[in-house]
Design an enzyme around this catalytic site. Structure first.
Site, PDB file in Angstrom:
ATOM      1  N   LYS A 118       0.817  -1.217   0.000  1.00 49.28           N
ATOM      2  CA  LYS A 118       0.000   0.000   0.000  1.00 49.28           C
ATOM      3  C   LYS A 118       0.851   1.268   0.000  1.00 49.28           C
ATOM      4  O   LYS A 118       0.471   2.264  -0.600  1.00 49.28           O
ATOM      5  CB  LYS A 118      -0.975   0.008   1.183  1.00 49.28           C
ATOM      6  CG  LYS A 118      -2.076  -1.031   0.998  1.00 49.28           C
ATOM      7  CD  LYS A 118      -3.270  -0.814   1.904  1.00 49.28           C
ATOM      8  CE  LYS A 118      -4.385  -1.788   1.501  1.00 49.28           C
ATOM      9  NZ  LYS A 118      -5.556  -1.741   2.350  1.00 49.28           N
ATOM     10  N   LYS A 201      -4.809  -8.322  -6.587  1.00 44.42           N
ATOM     11  CA  LYS A 201      -6.035  -8.593  -5.830  1.00 44.42           C
ATOM     12  C   LYS A 201      -7.158  -7.645  -6.259  1.00 44.42           C
ATOM     13  O   LYS A 201      -6.892  -6.476  -6.528  1.00 44.42           O
ATOM     14  CB  LYS A 201      -5.716  -8.368  -4.341  1.00 44.42           C
ATOM     15  CG  LYS A 201      -6.737  -8.889  -3.385  1.00 44.42           C
ATOM     16  CD  LYS A 201      -6.421  -8.486  -1.955  1.00 44.42           C
ATOM     17  CE  LYS A 201      -6.786  -7.040  -1.679  1.00 44.42           C
ATOM     18  NZ  LYS A 201      -7.151  -6.727  -0.302  1.00 44.42           N
ATOM     19  N   LYS A 204     -11.229  -2.514  -3.454  1.00 47.92           N
ATOM     20  CA  LYS A 204     -12.145  -1.373  -3.564  1.00 47.92           C
ATOM     21  C   LYS A 204     -11.422  -0.121  -4.017  1.00 47.92           C
ATOM     22  O   LYS A 204     -12.017   0.758  -4.618  1.00 47.92           O
ATOM     23  CB  LYS A 204     -12.835  -0.965  -2.269  1.00 47.92           C
ATOM     24  CG  LYS A 204     -12.830  -1.861  -1.120  1.00 47.92           C
ATOM     25  CD  LYS A 204     -13.582  -1.204   0.048  1.00 47.92           C
ATOM     26  CE  LYS A 204     -13.753  -2.196   1.166  1.00 47.92           C
ATOM     27  NZ  LYS A 204     -12.480  -2.468   1.856  1.00 47.92           N
TER      28      LYS A 204
HETATM   29  N1  AQP Z   1      -9.910  -9.727  -3.458  1.00 51.19           N
HETATM   30  C1  AQP Z   1     -10.239 -10.325  -2.320  1.00 51.19           C
HETATM   31  N2  AQP Z   1     -10.417 -11.666  -2.268  1.00 51.19           N
HETATM   32  C2  AQP Z   1     -10.772 -12.280  -1.104  1.00 51.19           C
HETATM   33  N3  AQP Z   1     -10.960 -11.607   0.057  1.00 51.19           N
HETATM   34  C3  AQP Z   1     -10.791 -10.271   0.041  1.00 51.19           C
HETATM   35  N4  AQP Z   1     -10.913  -9.333   0.995  1.00 51.19           N
HETATM   36  C4  AQP Z   1     -10.649  -8.107   0.474  1.00 51.19           C
HETATM   37  N5  AQP Z   1     -10.361  -8.227  -0.831  1.00 51.19           N
HETATM   38  C5  AQP Z   1     -10.439  -9.560  -1.127  1.00 51.19           C
HETATM   39  C6  AQP Z   1     -11.257  -9.624   2.374  1.00 51.19           C
HETATM   40  O1  AQP Z   1     -12.277  -8.710   2.780  1.00 51.19           O
HETATM   41  C7  AQP Z   1     -12.079  -8.414   4.153  1.00 51.19           C
HETATM   42  C8  AQP Z   1     -12.088  -6.937   4.361  1.00 51.19           C
HETATM   43  O2  AQP Z   1     -11.011  -6.319   3.753  1.00 51.19           O
HETATM   44  P1  AQP Z   1     -10.764  -4.781   4.041  1.00 51.19           P
HETATM   45  O3  AQP Z   1     -11.722  -3.956   3.308  1.00 51.19           O
HETATM   46  O4  AQP Z   1     -10.748  -4.526   5.479  1.00 51.19           O
HETATM   47  O5  AQP Z   1      -9.324  -4.537   3.536  1.00 51.19           O
HETATM   48  P2  AQP Z   1      -8.595  -4.986   2.252  1.00 51.19           P
HETATM   49  O6  AQP Z   1      -8.234  -6.426   2.343  1.00 51.19           O
HETATM   50  O7  AQP Z   1      -7.456  -4.026   2.090  1.00 51.19           O
HETATM   51  O8  AQP Z   1      -9.705  -4.805   1.129  1.00 51.19           O
HETATM   52  P3  AQP Z   1      -9.642  -3.922  -0.123  1.00 51.19           P
HETATM   53  O9  AQP Z   1     -10.888  -4.123  -0.900  1.00 51.19           O
HETATM   54  O10 AQP Z   1      -8.366  -4.178  -0.862  1.00 51.19           O
HETATM   55  O11 AQP Z   1      -9.688  -2.473   0.508  1.00 51.19           O
HETATM   56  P4  AQP Z   1      -8.753  -1.251   0.214  1.00 51.19           P
HETATM   57  O12 AQP Z   1      -8.762  -1.114  -1.280  1.00 51.19           O
HETATM   58  O13 AQP Z   1      -9.392  -0.088   0.908  1.00 51.19           O
HETATM   59  O14 AQP Z   1      -7.421  -1.578   0.752  1.00 51.19           O
HETATM   60  C9  AQP Z   1     -10.781  -9.077   4.598  1.00 51.19           C
HETATM   61  O15 AQP Z   1     -11.099 -10.287   5.248  1.00 51.19           O
HETATM   62  C10 AQP Z   1     -10.088  -9.346   3.304  1.00 51.19           C
HETATM   63  O16 AQP Z   1      -9.236 -10.473   3.392  1.00 51.19           O
END
Ligand code: AQP
Length: 338
Positions: A118, A201, A204
């Site tokens: 990140k 991955k 969002k």
């Molecule tokens: N692509 C993914 N595949 C499987 N699981 C996922 N999770 C997120 N993306 C995937 C799971 O969703 C939960 C919440 O994640 P989060 O929003 O707290 O943080 P993150 O993993 O950083 O998700 P994002 O979508 O990538 O958010 P941003 O873009 O804001 O950093 C977790 O259990 C995660 O494993």
């Protein structure tokens, strides 16, 4: 020291840092619902304190928090069965987070790959919170003495750090107070990948909206994104082995398997030999049939933001009733006068 047996309790959370994606749904929320319905005590949080590790527009944060709550409920979480709340309403998260930042070691945090991903080349300019994020996540989990945390593959390292923090705290203060929490990473879609790049991955915060399916996308948008998803030119294999070296194909098959509650092997035994031109419409139909009812219900719930806020307030009261005594005992262990 006698070993304390902790009763099973599930905790997990999602950041309201944007709209929910199919990755969040398959990797997390769908499995939150499964655990809720197994009769285990379940606590699911909207982790707004984590979201602000990256600047958030205040109005968008408010909206995203309510929408996340609507997504939880629309996907099958029930505020009578699970505790649903947003993290900032329970001050104990931040307090225990500070205590754990005094337990965790710099070397441990320096190894966190999510921070490296990140922060990228911007290391000097990102917030201190982004760096210390995993100590707050450990507090989220251990504040409830949670024994199990359903997460996607990307969060495994953070749950391992949580275990290290619990073990060090127990060791340093000669107690058996915090449980050594198990990550629960199950199913066929523990890491849903971007639709534009099978090595990234689905996220969002990816600048490209075409890289992800949002839980609020309408049927045409979902179908369009799947039609345009990156693939290779070969037909689908009949066995999982044949997906090696084909990350985009593997991603679409794992999404299909997870949405239809089956395995990739089962899907391939049906669709092996088909071209993507034939498979993609099948996947689009399946995705629309599973996701549209959730999107419709989210939209309905979002018409009543006061009701969502009331659910979050009530959930926060229930969360505090568990968290506050655990924080108080932690302070006693540390020697803090109260
Ligand atoms: N692509 C993914 N595949 C499987 N699981 C996922 N999770 C997120 N993306 C995937 C799971 O969703 C939960 C919440 O994640 P989060 O929003 O707290 O943080 P993150 O993993 O950083 O998700 P994002 O979508 O990538 O958010 P941003 O873009 O804001 O950093 C977790 O259990 C995660 O494993």
């Amino acid at each position: 020291m006698t070993e304390v047996v902790h009763t099973p309790r599930v905790f997990s959370g999602i950041q309201p840092s944007g709209g929910l994606t199919l990755g969040n749904y398959l990797g997390a929320i769908k499995r939150f619902v499964g655990m809720q319905n197994q009769g285990i005590e379940t606590i699911y949080c909207m982790v707004d304190l984590h979201a602000i590790t990256v600047w958030q527009d205040p109005e968008k944060l408010r909206h995203a928090t309510r929408e996340l709550c609507a997504g939880y409920i629309a996907a099958g979480l029930d505020a009578e069965k699970s505790i649903l709340f947003n993290q900032s309403q329970v001050a104990a998260h931040a307090e225990l987070g500070w205590i754990f930042s005094c337990v965790a070691r710099m070397g441990w945090l320096n190894r966190m790959t999510q921070f490296k991903d990140k922060a990228g080349k911007n290391r000097e300019k990102v917030s201190v919170g982004l760096y210390s994020y995993p100590t707050l996540m450990a507090a989220d989990i251990l504040l409830y003495h949670a024994t199990h945390v359903p997460v996607g593959e990307d969060q495994k390292q953070h749950v391992e750090l949580t275990r290290d923090i619990a073990a060090k705290f127990n060791h340093d203060y000669k107690v058996d107070f915090f449980p050594i929490t198990e990550p629960v990473i199950e199913g066929e879609a523990t890491r849903v990948m971007s639709l534009r790049d099978g090595s990234k991955k689905m996220s969002k915060s990816d600048p490209s909206d075409k890289s992800r399916i949002n839980m609020t996308d309408d049927a045409d948008t979902i179908a369009g994104k799947i039609r345009k998803a990156k693939t290779d030119a070969d037909a689908l294999p009949s066995e999982v082995e044949g997906l090696k070296g084909r990350p985009e194909a593997k991603n679409l098959i794992s999404i299909y398997a997870s949405l239809s509650d089956t395995t990739m092997a089962n899907v391939l035994s049906d669709v092996g030999g088909k071209q993507f031109s034939e498979f993609k419409p099948m996947l689009a139909d399946l995705a629309v049939s599973k996701l549209s009812p959730i999107a419709d219900e989210m939209a309905r719930l979002m018409q009543e933001p006061d009701e969502i806020d009331a659910i979050l307030r009530k959930g926060a009261d229930k969360a505090r009733a568990i968290a506050d005594p655990i924080l108080a005992q932690t302070k006693d262990i540390l020697g803090m006068v109260r």
